[in-house]
Design a protein around this motif. Structure first.
Motif, PDB file in Angstrom:
ATOM      1  N   LEU A  85      57.704  38.783  32.003  1.00 58.68           N
ATOM      2  CA  LEU A  85      57.122  37.849  31.046  1.00 58.68           C
ATOM      3  C   LEU A  85      58.001  36.615  30.900  1.00 58.68           C
ATOM      4  O   LEU A  85      57.493  35.488  30.859  1.00 58.68           O
ATOM      5  CB  LEU A  85      56.932  38.530  29.688  1.00 58.68           C
ATOM      6  N   SER A  86      59.314  36.794  30.819  1.00 59.86           N
ATOM      7  CA  SER A  86      60.220  35.655  30.666  1.00 59.86           C
ATOM      8  C   SER A  86      60.127  34.700  31.846  1.00 59.86           C
ATOM      9  O   SER A  86      60.118  33.476  31.675  1.00 59.86           O
ATOM     10  CB  SER A  86      61.664  36.143  30.504  1.00 59.86           C
ATOM     11  N   VAL A  87      60.048  35.242  33.058  1.00 59.70           N
ATOM     12  CA  VAL A  87      59.932  34.391  34.239  1.00 59.70           C
ATOM     13  C   VAL A  87      58.591  33.652  34.227  1.00 59.70           C
ATOM     14  O   VAL A  87      58.521  32.451  34.528  1.00 59.70           O
ATOM     15  CB  VAL A  87      60.090  35.220  35.526  1.00 59.70           C
ATOM     16  N   CYS A  88      57.524  34.344  33.872  1.00 62.12           N
ATOM     17  CA  CYS A  88      56.204  33.700  33.788  1.00 62.12           C
ATOM     18  C   CYS A  88      56.204  32.571  32.766  1.00 62.12           C
ATOM     19  O   CYS A  88      55.652  31.484  33.017  1.00 62.12           O
ATOM     20  CB  CYS A  88      55.147  34.732  33.424  1.00 62.12           C
ATOM     21  N   LEU A  89      56.817  32.813  31.605  1.00 68.34           N
ATOM     22  CA  LEU A  89      56.868  31.779  30.570  1.00 68.34           C
ATOM     23  C   LEU A  89      57.684  30.582  31.034  1.00 68.34           C
ATOM     24  O   LEU A  89      57.349  29.430  30.718  1.00 68.34           O
ATOM     25  CB  LEU A  89      57.463  32.355  29.282  1.00 68.34           C
ATOM     26  N   ALA A  90      58.760  30.818  31.784  1.00 71.35           N
ATOM     27  CA  ALA A  90      59.569  29.710  32.295  1.00 71.35           C
ATOM     28  C   ALA A  90      58.767  28.882  33.291  1.00 71.35           C
ATOM     29  O   ALA A  90      58.818  27.639  33.278  1.00 71.35           O
ATOM     30  CB  ALA A  90      60.847  30.244  32.945  1.00 71.35           C
ATOM     31  N   ILE A  91      58.027  29.541  34.165  1.00 79.22           N
ATOM     32  CA  ILE A  91      57.179  28.819  35.123  1.00 79.22           C
ATOM     33  C   ILE A  91      56.131  27.994  34.381  1.00 79.22           C
ATOM     34  O   ILE A  91      55.883  26.818  34.711  1.00 79.22           O
ATOM     35  CB  ILE A  91      56.509  29.805  36.098  1.00 79.22           C
ATOM     36  N   MET A  92      55.495  28.602  33.365  1.00 79.62           N
ATOM     37  CA  MET A  92      54.504  27.881  32.579  1.00 79.62           C
ATOM     38  C   MET A  92      55.136  26.701  31.852  1.00 79.62           C
ATOM     39  O   MET A  92      54.502  25.655  31.675  1.00 79.62           O
ATOM     40  CB  MET A  92      53.843  28.818  31.574  1.00 79.62           C
ATOM     41  N   HIS A  93      56.379  26.854  31.436  1.00 81.15           N
ATOM     42  CA  HIS A  93      57.086  25.766  30.751  1.00 81.15           C
ATOM     43  C   HIS A  93      57.121  24.513  31.623  1.00 81.15           C
ATOM     44  O   HIS A  93      56.759  23.415  31.183  1.00 81.15           O
ATOM     45  CB  HIS A  93      58.508  26.210  30.407  1.00 81.15           C
ATOM     46  N   PHE A  94      57.564  24.681  32.868  1.00 81.88           N
ATOM     47  CA  PHE A  94      57.673  23.519  33.756  1.00 81.88           C
ATOM     48  C   PHE A  94      56.293  22.942  34.087  1.00 81.88           C
ATOM     49  O   PHE A  94      56.135  21.721  34.159  1.00 81.88           O
ATOM     50  CB  PHE A  94      58.405  23.914  35.038  1.00 81.88           C
ATOM     51  N   ALA A  95      55.308  23.825  34.256  1.00 81.23           N
ATOM     52  CA  ALA A  95      53.959  23.353  34.563  1.00 81.23           C
ATOM     53  C   ALA A  95      53.372  22.563  33.400  1.00 81.23           C
ATOM     54  O   ALA A  95      52.784  21.485  33.590  1.00 81.23           O
ATOM     55  CB  ALA A  95      53.065  24.546  34.912  1.00 81.23           C
ATOM     56  N   LEU A  96      53.538  23.077  32.182  1.00 81.21           N
ATOM     57  CA  LEU A  96      52.978  22.396  31.010  1.00 81.21           C
ATOM     58  C   LEU A  96      53.723  21.098  30.721  1.00 81.21           C
ATOM     59  O   LEU A  96      53.100  20.086  30.362  1.00 81.21           O
ATOM     60  CB  LEU A  96      53.050  23.315  29.783  1.00 81.21           C
ATOM     61  N   LEU A  97      55.035  21.115  30.862  1.00 80.14           N
ATOM     62  CA  LEU A  97      55.817  19.904  30.602  1.00 80.14           C
ATOM     63  C   LEU A  97      55.405  18.797  31.564  1.00 80.14           C
ATOM     64  O   LEU A  97      55.105  17.672  31.150  1.00 80.14           O
ATOM     65  CB  LEU A  97      57.308  20.206  30.724  1.00 80.14           C
ATOM     66  N   GLY A  98      55.360  19.114  32.869  1.00 79.80           N
ATOM     67  CA  GLY A  98      54.963  18.105  33.851  1.00 79.80           C
ATOM     68  C   GLY A  98      53.520  17.678  33.677  1.00 79.80           C
ATOM     69  O   GLY A  98      53.200  16.480  33.739  1.00 79.80           O
ATOM     70  N   GLY A  99      52.636  18.643  33.445  1.00 81.02           N
ATOM     71  CA  GLY A  99      51.229  18.319  33.288  1.00 81.02           C
ATOM     72  C   GLY A  99      50.954  17.459  32.071  1.00 81.02           C
ATOM     73  O   GLY A  99      50.131  16.528  32.124  1.00 81.02           O
ATOM     74  N   THR A 100      51.649  17.735  30.978  1.00 85.48           N
ATOM     75  CA  THR A 100      51.436  16.948  29.762  1.00 85.48           C
ATOM     76  C   THR A 100      51.968  15.538  29.922  1.00 85.48           C
ATOM     77  O   THR A 100      51.324  14.563  29.492  1.00 85.48           O
ATOM     78  CB  THR A 100      52.112  17.636  28.558  1.00 85.48           C
ATOM     79  N   VAL A 101      53.144  15.396  30.540  1.00 90.94           N
ATOM     80  CA  VAL A 101      53.708  14.059  30.759  1.00 90.94           C
ATOM     81  C   VAL A 101      52.754  13.217  31.605  1.00 90.94           C
ATOM     82  O   VAL A 101      52.459  12.058  31.272  1.00 90.94           O
ATOM     83  CB  VAL A 101      55.093  14.163  31.434  1.00 90.94           C
TER      84      VAL A 101
END
Length: 355
Positions: A85-101
């Motif tokens: 779960l922690s690894v999945c959340l970290a991957i989602m973090h980078f995806a959401l940060l880049g996608g939102t920017v």
């Protein structure tokens, strides 16, 4: 009867699937509750509209409703590590940060939707990514530790990787810890002191280690942050502005967590000048069911300080640990109004510390 049997079959099938994945019912709750807002934000970035509103409501009003509706604390489970779960959340973090920017830099949706996306992603970064990165930097495996470090670097807060482990855990509840808030200290004054103080304290601790200066991780923290800011600028000046704004919003929430969870709880100093050992009474806790799952049991803060290497699913609330009167995110919102915060919290601090 057929519908009941079909419903029972679906529940059994889901349970069997989770069992085969090594996921207990409690871990299933952690997974669904913490990953669902990421899915809502992704849909909001793509489609806009009500998906944006759903993401904001989930991370604010719905969380508060569930904490009030389900009157139970999260049960600690000792077997699962929560690593997947922690690894999945970290991957989602980078995806959401880049996608939102990128989405906000291009103004892909209307003004109201863009504002909603900024706050939804900012809340995800500050409440979920922060808690997850915190979990990862405490892991003994080098790869997981570095993954957490890069999550913090992407929030322009890489120094927290060193300052939290080397300074906060050693000096918590003393004046030597920049991230321990003092009774009567407002959040805004604390945030300025804690940001600069933790940066310098962590740097000094890393510089004191016997190694070449260029191997100081602060080199990675600073260059990594500058590199990511340059990457955003290459998209557009607006992208850089959005990126820095999201990082600042996430940082504020991280500092808010430290402020709320240690407010006024100081260790006694003995005749030898040394502080008393860290105990359950030196951290505020908020073991509400939904918000605890959302933030990976970061609300069980006393147990974390007693056992920093304990995996988040196993964190519990020890006897005698001080309890916040409301869920952690709600107390964070209250702290933005210092007079109201002191009106609520100062009497509780005095009651616990006998001040």
């Amino acid at each position: 009867m057929h519908n009941l049997q079909a419903s029972g079959f679906r529940r059994d099938a889901i349970g069997l699937a989770c069992y085969r994945l090594g996921m207990s019912p409690q871990m299933r709750q952690f997974t669904i509750i913490s990953l669902l807002p990421a899915g809502l934000i992704v849909l909001g970035l793509w489609l806009g509209g009500l998906w944006v509103l759903a993401a904001v409501i989930y991370l604010t009003g719905f969380m508060r409703f569930m904490d009030r509706a389900v009157k139970t604390k999260r049960v600690a489970i000792t077997e699962p590590s929560g690593t997947t779960l922690s690894v999945c959340l970290a991957i989602m973090h980078f995806a959401l940060l880049g996608g939102t920017v990128i989405t906000l830099a291009r103004a892909a949706h209307g003004t109201a939707e863009n504002i909603g996306l900024f706050f939804a992603t900012g809340l995800f970064l500050g409440q979920i990514s922060n808690a997850n990165a915190h979990e990862l930097i405490h892991r003994g495996q080098r790869g997981l530790h570095r993954l957490g470090m890069w999550v913090y670097i992407s929030m322009l807060f890489g120094h927290h990787t060193s300052a939290h482990v080397l300074i906060h855990h050693r000096h918590v509840a003393t004046r030597a810890d920049p991230n321990t808030s003092r009774m009567g200290e407002g959040f805004y004054r604390f945030a300025l002191r804690a940001w600069g103080g933790s940066f310098m304290a962590g740097f000094r601790a890393e510089a004191a280690r016997p190694r070449a200066k260029w191997r100081n991780p602060y080199v990675i923290y600073v260059l990594g942050a500058l590199g990511l800011m340059l990457l955003a600028l290459m998209i557009s000046p607006r992208a850089l502005l959005v990126y820095v704004g999201l990082a600042a919003y996430a940082q504020m929430q991280l500092l808010m967590s430290d402020y709320v969870q240690h407010y006024g709880l100081m260790r006694a100093i003995g005749a030898d000048g040394k502080p008393a050992p860290v105990g359950p009474q030196h951290s505020w806790n908020s073991p509400r069911w939904f918000s605890s799952a959302l933030m990976l049991n970061a609300t069980h803060h006393s147990d974390h300080h007693a056992h920093p290497l304990r995996y988040f699913p196993a964190l519990d609330v020890p006897s005698g640990a001080p309890m916040l009167p409301k869920p952690l995110p709600v107390m964070g919102a209250i702290a933005l109004i210092p007079p109201l915060w002191r009106h609520i919290m100062d009497p509780l601090v005095k009651e616990i510390t006998n001040a």
